[in-house]
Design a protein around this motif. Sequence first.
Motif, mmCIF file in Angstrom:
data_model
loop_
_atom_site.group_PDB
_atom_site.id
_atom_site.type_symbol
_atom_site.label_atom_id
_atom_site.label_comp_id
_atom_site.label_asym_id
_atom_site.label_seq_id
_atom_site.Cartn_x
_atom_site.Cartn_y
_atom_site.Cartn_z
ATOM 1 N N SER A 145 29.662 97.913 13.717
ATOM 2 C CA SER A 145 31.281 97.690 13.883
ATOM 3 C C SER A 145 31.733 96.553 13.378
ATOM 4 C CB SER A 145 31.205 97.739 15.438
ATOM 5 O OG SER A 145 30.831 96.282 16.074
ATOM 6 N N GLY A 146 31.124 95.430 12.980
ATOM 7 C CA GLY A 146 31.367 94.122 12.390
ATOM 8 C C GLY A 146 31.568 93.228 13.612
ATOM 9 N N LEU A 193 20.689 91.042 9.797
ATOM 10 C CA LEU A 193 21.879 90.623 9.062
ATOM 11 C C LEU A 193 21.593 90.027 7.642
ATOM 12 C CD1 LEU A 193 23.390 88.607 11.829
ATOM 13 C CD2 LEU A 193 24.351 90.625 10.955
ATOM 14 N N TYR A 194 20.510 89.462 7.639
ATOM 15 C CA TYR A 194 19.967 88.802 6.168
ATOM 16 C C TYR A 194 19.723 89.946 5.253
ATOM 17 C CZ TYR A 194 17.287 86.145 2.925
ATOM 18 O OH TYR A 194 16.912 85.658 1.621
ATOM 19 N N ALA A 195 19.283 91.113 5.597
ATOM 20 C CA ALA A 195 18.859 92.309 4.862
ATOM 21 C C ALA A 195 19.953 93.006 4.357
ATOM 22 C CB ALA A 195 17.952 93.473 5.382
ATOM 23 N N ARG A 196 21.159 92.963 5.268
ATOM 24 C CA ARG A 196 22.091 93.969 4.796
ATOM 25 C C ARG A 196 23.526 93.121 4.417
ATOM 26 N NH1 ARG A 196 18.797 96.155 7.881
ATOM 27 N NH2 ARG A 196 18.585 98.455 8.004
ATOM 28 N N SER A 197 23.415 91.797 4.256
ATOM 29 C CA SER A 197 24.761 90.916 3.930
ATOM 30 C C SER A 197 24.366 89.742 3.011
ATOM 31 C CB SER A 197 25.115 90.408 5.293
ATOM 32 O OG SER A 197 26.247 89.289 4.961
ATOM 33 N N GLU A 198 25.311 89.435 2.102
ATOM 34 C CA GLU A 198 25.237 88.390 1.220
ATOM 35 C C GLU A 198 26.022 87.213 1.656
ATOM 36 O OE1 GLU A 198 23.114 87.967 -1.458
ATOM 37 O OE2 GLU A 198 22.314 90.320 -0.974
ATOM 38 N N ALA A 199 26.229 87.205 2.973
ATOM 39 C CA ALA A 199 27.489 86.089 3.465
ATOM 40 C C ALA A 199 26.472 85.002 3.557
ATOM 41 C CB ALA A 199 27.845 86.575 5.073
ATOM 42 N N PRO A 200 27.526 83.837 3.484
ATOM 43 C CA PRO A 200 26.807 82.539 3.482
ATOM 44 C C PRO A 200 26.388 82.180 5.113
ATOM 45 C CG PRO A 200 28.878 82.183 3.512
ATOM 46 C CD PRO A 200 28.815 83.891 3.375
ATOM 47 N N GLU A 201 25.225 81.170 5.064
ATOM 48 C CA GLU A 201 24.731 80.813 6.502
ATOM 49 C C GLU A 201 25.549 80.915 7.485
ATOM 50 O OE1 GLU A 201 23.341 78.392 9.740
ATOM 51 O OE2 GLU A 201 24.852 77.860 8.220
ATOM 52 N N GLY A 202 26.732 80.217 7.436
ATOM 53 C CA GLY A 202 27.651 79.950 8.468
ATOM 54 C C GLY A 202 28.076 81.204 9.123
ATOM 55 N N ARG A 203 28.569 82.267 8.191
ATOM 56 C CA ARG A 203 29.101 83.460 8.611
ATOM 57 C C ARG A 203 27.886 84.463 9.259
ATOM 58 N NH1 ARG A 203 34.068 85.563 8.040
ATOM 59 N NH2 ARG A 203 35.417 84.451 6.545
ATOM 60 N N LEU A 204 26.652 84.225 8.896
ATOM 61 C CA LEU A 204 25.577 84.978 9.419
ATOM 62 C C LEU A 204 25.365 84.457 10.945
ATOM 63 C CD1 LEU A 204 23.116 84.999 6.435
ATOM 64 C CD2 LEU A 204 24.339 86.970 7.255
ATOM 65 N N SER A 205 25.495 83.015 11.086
ATOM 66 C CA SER A 205 25.421 82.309 12.256
ATOM 67 C C SER A 205 26.349 82.707 13.264
ATOM 68 C CB SER A 205 25.180 80.946 12.209
ATOM 69 O OG SER A 205 24.150 80.370 11.475
#
Length: 225
Positions: free
Chosen positions: A150-151, A61-73
């Motif tokens: 798949s999201g 997730l970290y490598a493939r997304s610039e989403a903030p921590e909340g969305r990553l969690s």
Amino acid sequence: MSGESLDPAAREWLDRTGFAVGDEGLWRAALTHGSLGEAKDYERLEFLGDRVLGLAVADWLYARSEAPEGRLSQRLNALVSREMCAEIARGLGLAEHIRISKQASADGGRDSDNILGDVMESLLGAQFLENGFASARDLVHELWRPALESGAGQRKHPKSALQEWAAGNQRRPPQYEVTGRSGPDHAAQFTVRVSVHKVGEAEASAGSKSEAEREAARLFMEKYG
């Protein structure tokens, strides 16, 4: 754990699925449910594999997304959940290779989300011990790829959505109550009721308390949200 051999069909399945088997005793333990009463079962390996899975998915997730921590969690929690582990285990055909007592199997153990999820994680623990984190991580990325791509988990968790809905409508926080429990420990069914004061309630059953709460929250939002 050497000296304990694997069932040939289980060994073939492990090799075909992508696990790199060395010490067969280790992998035999990874597939063994406590109901058999053997000296080695999957519990310790499941503890380890749970952490391996979490780090492997967090890395993806970290490598493939610039989403903030909340969305990553939010996505991480969905992707490493017991239900997701069980879903992947079913898709791989793991159930038939679990070493479990006849009684536990007759009680539905082979199709229990708890058992399937635990064994899936125990196998990842064995993969880590024998082949290192990079190998375990790559295998997680491969086996979880459909879910990762798949999201899954991008939508807000139903319990979080309900909590925010209640706050936004000046209501008291949702209250969850276990109203029923049935079945043996390895194949338990929990019934949970969620209620919001002066709004209503919804009830759902599932193989774990957390999943029953999630489903009850989803049903509540469908009905009142």
